[in-house]
Design an enzyme around this catalytic site. Structure first.
Site, PDB file in Angstrom:
ATOM      1  N   LYS A 193     -26.307 -17.884   1.005  1.00 36.26           N
ATOM      2  CA  LYS A 193     -26.299 -16.856   2.046  1.00 36.26           C
ATOM      3  C   LYS A 193     -25.852 -17.401   3.397  1.00 36.26           C
ATOM      4  CE  LYS A 193     -29.325 -13.689  -0.311  1.00 36.26           C
ATOM      5  NZ  LYS A 193     -29.665 -14.450  -1.555  1.00 36.26           N
TER       6      LYS A 193
HETATM    7  C1  LIG Z   1     -29.468 -13.958  -2.773  1.00 33.85           C
HETATM    8  C2  LIG Z   1     -29.404 -14.931  -3.883  1.00 33.85           C
HETATM    9  C3  LIG Z   1     -28.839 -14.585  -5.130  1.00 33.85           C
HETATM   10  C4  LIG Z   1     -28.344 -13.178  -5.447  1.00 33.85           C
HETATM   11  O1  LIG Z   1     -27.175 -12.870  -4.727  1.00 33.85           O
HETATM   12  P1  LIG Z   1     -26.669 -11.343  -4.635  1.00 33.85           P
HETATM   13  O2  LIG Z   1     -25.538 -11.356  -3.677  1.00 33.85           O
HETATM   14  O3  LIG Z   1     -27.861 -10.578  -4.119  1.00 33.85           O
HETATM   15  O4  LIG Z   1     -26.282 -10.917  -5.996  1.00 33.85           O
HETATM   16  C5  LIG Z   1     -28.764 -15.562  -6.106  1.00 33.85           C
HETATM   17  N1  LIG Z   1     -29.228 -16.807  -5.887  1.00 33.85           N
HETATM   18  C6  LIG Z   1     -29.778 -17.169  -4.710  1.00 33.85           C
HETATM   19  C7  LIG Z   1     -30.289 -18.563  -4.551  1.00 33.85           C
HETATM   20  C8  LIG Z   1     -29.882 -16.256  -3.664  1.00 33.85           C
HETATM   21  O5  LIG Z   1     -30.433 -16.632  -2.490  1.00 33.85           O
END
Ligand SMILES: *Cc1c(COP(=O)(O)O)cnc(C)c1O
Length: 454
Positions: A111
């Site tokens: 993120k």
């Molecule tokens: C947010 C997150 C996901 C999922 O990603 P999306 O974009 O919501 O599908 C997967 N793995 C981790 C470690 C995350 O922080």
């Protein structure tokens, strides 16, 4: 470039306004009015670019209301806090198996790729328009800390993140509550994530309060997040050996569908990515959709891969918009049907591009063990889900969404090794400042009244 709402009842906005608005007023999500095409000549030219320059080349086609020199500087700044020189290293585990590591940013999860940039875009908005902005969100883990680290110390901004007290991992809590920045407020709510979420929803529904404090929501639906995430797929594609480039399937740990949607949109822009595997944990609404055509909510069961514990995937509406031929009346109808009946059956969607897999908690430790035994590689519990059902013989790129050091207990239980990371170790000796608060709109509103930037 203008941005339109999936529900078709919001006038088109420029990039900066669409980013600042987040959710469109008609309840839909913003998308570019058209997808620019990348030509073979563009792709050949991009091959030698560093990550930030590639990101600029991509985003300048979208952020057309920001002067290019300024946009370039914002993007360069956004990728300075990554600890790996490649920003997103592509690691080869065997002949036809690669891992794209997206966890070298400040909070060690993917993120950061979007939220470092989004923080700087908000910062620019404050500078250019002389506005203040108060960012508010509820989190059960990675989003909150990544958003906080995107806005840390930025003049004109404050960020309030509510999380269920005692129910995030201790390291995740430290990432939110040990920053030392005075524009960051970690709100430890006495209730569940859903309680916190419901309280915030009520605050956002109060237009007067929302406008007065220039509240902005942090969540996974911001347009800038999806666009920033397209870039690492392009980066990875450029780095794959030429003879398998167009054959490789990207295996993507999925919750809100933001990550995988970004790859799919890049494909629609003319980059010949072969396809995507939607890898869910035991919360498998998307697995069921892509295997049966039935999109139907179930109950959320907490798992070892908590950032994927989602039943309604907020970014799915963007995919839906394209799947129904950009017909926003049809989008409204499907979303309404979904809201009233809890489900929707799809007759057809892009089955050629998507495969799906589902990984239960009973399987995650075994996968972590098998990956470690075979490759000497440690995958975090989210990434491990994407290693399930690798198609034999087909080249694959597994997207690694978090550092294993964020989940030391699960990793230790699986392989007897406790991964560490210097940035997490450093947090352990820093003072933890959290604000305990009851999970009611009244209590949270009073806190914001007191601490918002004005
Ligand atoms: C947010 C997150 C996901 C999922 O990603 P999306 O974009 O919501 O599908 C997967 N793995 C981790 C470690 C995350 O922080």
């Amino acid at each position: 470039m203008k941005y339109i709402s999936t529900r078709g009842q919001t006038p088109p906005l420029g990039f900066s306004d669409a980013v600042a608005t987040g959710l469109a007023p008609d309840g839909g999500l913003f998308l570019p009015e058209s997808l620019p095409q990348l030509t073979a000549a563009d792709l050949a030219r991009f091959a030698s670019f560093g990550y930030a320059d590639l990101c600029f080349e991509f985003l300048r086609r979208f952020a057309t209301d920001i002067p290019e020199a300024e946009l370039h500087a914002i993007i360069r700044e956004s990728y300075t806090r990554f600890s790996h020189p490649d920003i997103a290293p592509l690691v080869r585990l065997e002949e036809n198996l690669f891992v794209l590591e997206l966890f070298h940013g400040p909070t060690l999860a993917f993120k950061d790729f979007a939220l470092q940039l989004l923080g700087n875009l908000y910062g620019r908005q404050c500078r250019v328009r002389g506005e203040k902005i108060n960012v508010l969100g509820a989190t059960s883990g990675d989003t909150g800390s990544a958003a906080i680290h995107g806005l840390l110390g930025k003049p004109g901004t404050a960020i309030f993140i509510a999380y269920p007290d005692g129910r995030t991992s201790p390291l995740q809590e430290r990432q939110m509550a040990c920053t030392g920045a005075d524009n960051v407020f970690a709100l430890a709510v006495d209730g569940s994530f859903d309680d916190a979420q419901a309280a915030l929803k009520e605050l956002f529904a109060d237009q007067e309060f929302r406008t007065r404090h220039r509240l902005s929501a942090v969540n996974s639906i911001n347009l800038a997040r999806v666009l920033a995430q397209c870039v690492y797929y392009l980066w990875a594609w450029l780095r794959l050996p030429e003879k398998i480039r167009n054959e490789a399937e990207f295996a993507v740990p999925t919750g809100n569908f933001g990550n995988v949607l970004a790859g799919w949109m890049l494909q629609k822009m003319g980059v010949p990515l072969r396809g995507f595997r939607v890898a869910t944990n035991q919360n498998d609404i998307l697995y069921r959709l892509f295997t049966t055509g039935d999109y139907r909510v179930g109950a959320v069961a907490p798992s070892l891969a908590p950032s994927m514990d989602i039943q309604v995937s907020s970014n799915f509406e963007r995919f839906l918009f394209y799947s129904v031929g950009r017909d926003s009346a049809k989008v409204r109808e499907v979303m309404q049907n979904f809201k009233t009946t809890g489900g929707h059956c799809f007759a057809n969607f892009d089955r050629d591009t998507f495969t799906a897999s589902r990984c239960t908690d009973a399987e995650i430790p075994g996968l972590i063990r098998a990956i470690h035994a075979k490759y000497g590689y440690i995958a975090d519990p989210h990434t491990a889900c994407a290693f399930k059902d690798l198609a034999p013989g087909r080249p694959s790129v597994v997207i690694a969404t978090a550092s294993p050091a964020k989940f030391p207990d699960t990793i230790r239980a699986a392989i007897g090794i406790e991964p560490t990371h210097p940035s997490l170790e450093a947090l352990k000796s820093r003072p933890l400042v959290k604000h305990k608060i009851s999970a009611t709109p009244t209590a949270i509103r009073a806190f914001i009244e007191q601490h918002a930037v004005a």
